[in-house]
Scaffold this motif. Sequence first.
Motif, PDB file in Angstrom:
ATOM      1  N   GLY A  20      -4.576   5.160  -4.020  1.00 50.50           N
ATOM      2  CA  GLY A  20      -3.988   6.193  -3.174  1.00 50.50           C
ATOM      3  C   GLY A  20      -2.731   6.779  -3.786  1.00 50.50           C
ATOM      4  O   GLY A  20      -2.546   8.005  -3.838  1.00 50.50           O
TER       5      GLY A  20
ATOM      6  N   PHE B  95      -3.222   9.171  -6.810  1.00 50.54           N
ATOM      7  CA  PHE B  95      -3.495  10.588  -6.552  1.00 50.54           C
ATOM      8  C   PHE B  95      -2.253  11.427  -6.822  1.00 50.54           C
ATOM      9  O   PHE B  95      -2.326  12.497  -7.432  1.00 50.54           O
TER      10      PHE B  95
ATOM     11  N   SER C  20      -3.717  15.204  -0.166  1.00 56.62           N
ATOM     12  CA  SER C  20      -4.374  14.752   1.060  1.00 56.62           C
ATOM     13  C   SER C  20      -5.797  15.281   1.148  1.00 56.62           C
ATOM     14  O   SER C  20      -6.728  14.547   1.511  1.00 56.62           O
TER      15      SER C  20
ATOM     16  N   ALA D 264      -7.967  13.308  -1.304  1.00 56.47           N
ATOM     17  CA  ALA D 264      -8.236  11.935  -0.883  1.00 56.47           C
ATOM     18  C   ALA D 264      -9.254  11.883   0.244  1.00 56.47           C
ATOM     19  O   ALA D 264     -10.175  11.056   0.230  1.00 56.47           O
TER      20      ALA D 264
ATOM     21  N   GLU E  97      -8.098   4.527   1.359  1.00 58.05           N
ATOM     22  CA  GLU E  97      -7.543   5.317   0.256  1.00 58.05           C
ATOM     23  C   GLU E  97      -6.895   6.623   0.720  1.00 58.05           C
ATOM     24  O   GLU E  97      -5.773   6.940   0.286  1.00 58.05           O
ATOM     25  N   PRO E  98      -7.547   7.419   1.605  1.00 60.08           N
ATOM     26  CA  PRO E  98      -6.906   8.658   2.045  1.00 60.08           C
ATOM     27  C   PRO E  98      -5.583   8.433   2.763  1.00 60.08           C
ATOM     28  O   PRO E  98      -4.663   9.252   2.660  1.00 60.08           O
TER      29      PRO E  98
ATOM     30  N   ALA F 181      -2.994   7.675   0.093  1.00 64.39           N
ATOM     31  CA  ALA F 181      -2.743   8.876  -0.707  1.00 64.39           C
ATOM     32  C   ALA F 181      -1.890   9.879   0.057  1.00 64.39           C
ATOM     33  O   ALA F 181      -0.953  10.470  -0.502  1.00 64.39           O
TER      34      ALA F 181
END
Length: 285
Positions: A7, A10, A80, A83, A233-234, A237
């Motif tokens: 994350g 990114f 964003s 991700a 993960e999002p 990130a």
Amino acid sequence: MGMAFMGVAFVFVKSAVTGYSPFVFLFYRFLIATMVLSLIFHKQIPKVTNTAIKTASLCGIPLFLSILFQTIGLKYTTVSNSAFITGMVVLLIPIFKMIFYKKKVKPIVWISCVVAMTGLYIITLKNGLKLNIGDLWTVACAMALAFYVLQIGKYAHEPSPMARVTIIMVVCTIGSLLGGLSTPGVNWFPQEYGFWKGLIFTSLLGTVYMYAVQSYGQRFIEEEKVALAYLTEPIFATMAAVFLINEKVTIHTFLGGTLILAAMFLSKIKTDRLKQLVVKVRHKS
């Protein structure tokens, strides 16, 4: 922990590739990863067979394409957005298993896809109902990443998994080098500190640690369970983008991303448990 590193990566990737060719960044990223893995697992490298090289190549190609598409996408879209869209791999994995491996897809997955596509639709509202070029590259990334996870799962039980990961990194290094050499005017020696800082973090924690752990872990768990890790993960990130580079999260990204995230969780709900929950609610009412 691996998804937290991914994350944050990114943000570093977006900062590093601004003004530079994605192929240069990826070449150094995979080269460093190859060197580190070769040193750590040097005892396994001599045991590599032609079969292992073949299977590693079949895994390395989709991985290289997924990271390449994601890196290009980050030049044109927000962290964003990238991700959340990449996170749709959670939904693509069972669908691709149905298409290519003739596995059944639970109805809840189709419902989740509708929710996720609604989220993607909301994200595109800020662009006049069109995915910008960066978002399109990221959709391609999610598709290639799904293939990679399936390939890793297919060959997970073959011997010397760490040697296979090392060869995968070699495949990605060669792909990046060829891409850079075929692109005119590429600067192979960036002078900016931010480029190299992002490169070191992404190479060691977002590549060596992440893919070595994933490759080893898939010897014991199914692809769908591996995909669960991508749910976080999002979140990491987006948090990293807000705090590290002051990226503004628009209402469209927030709402759309929330729906995509909800779709990921929904796709992992066991249908029998959902039915039990509905029955309990009915009894209480």
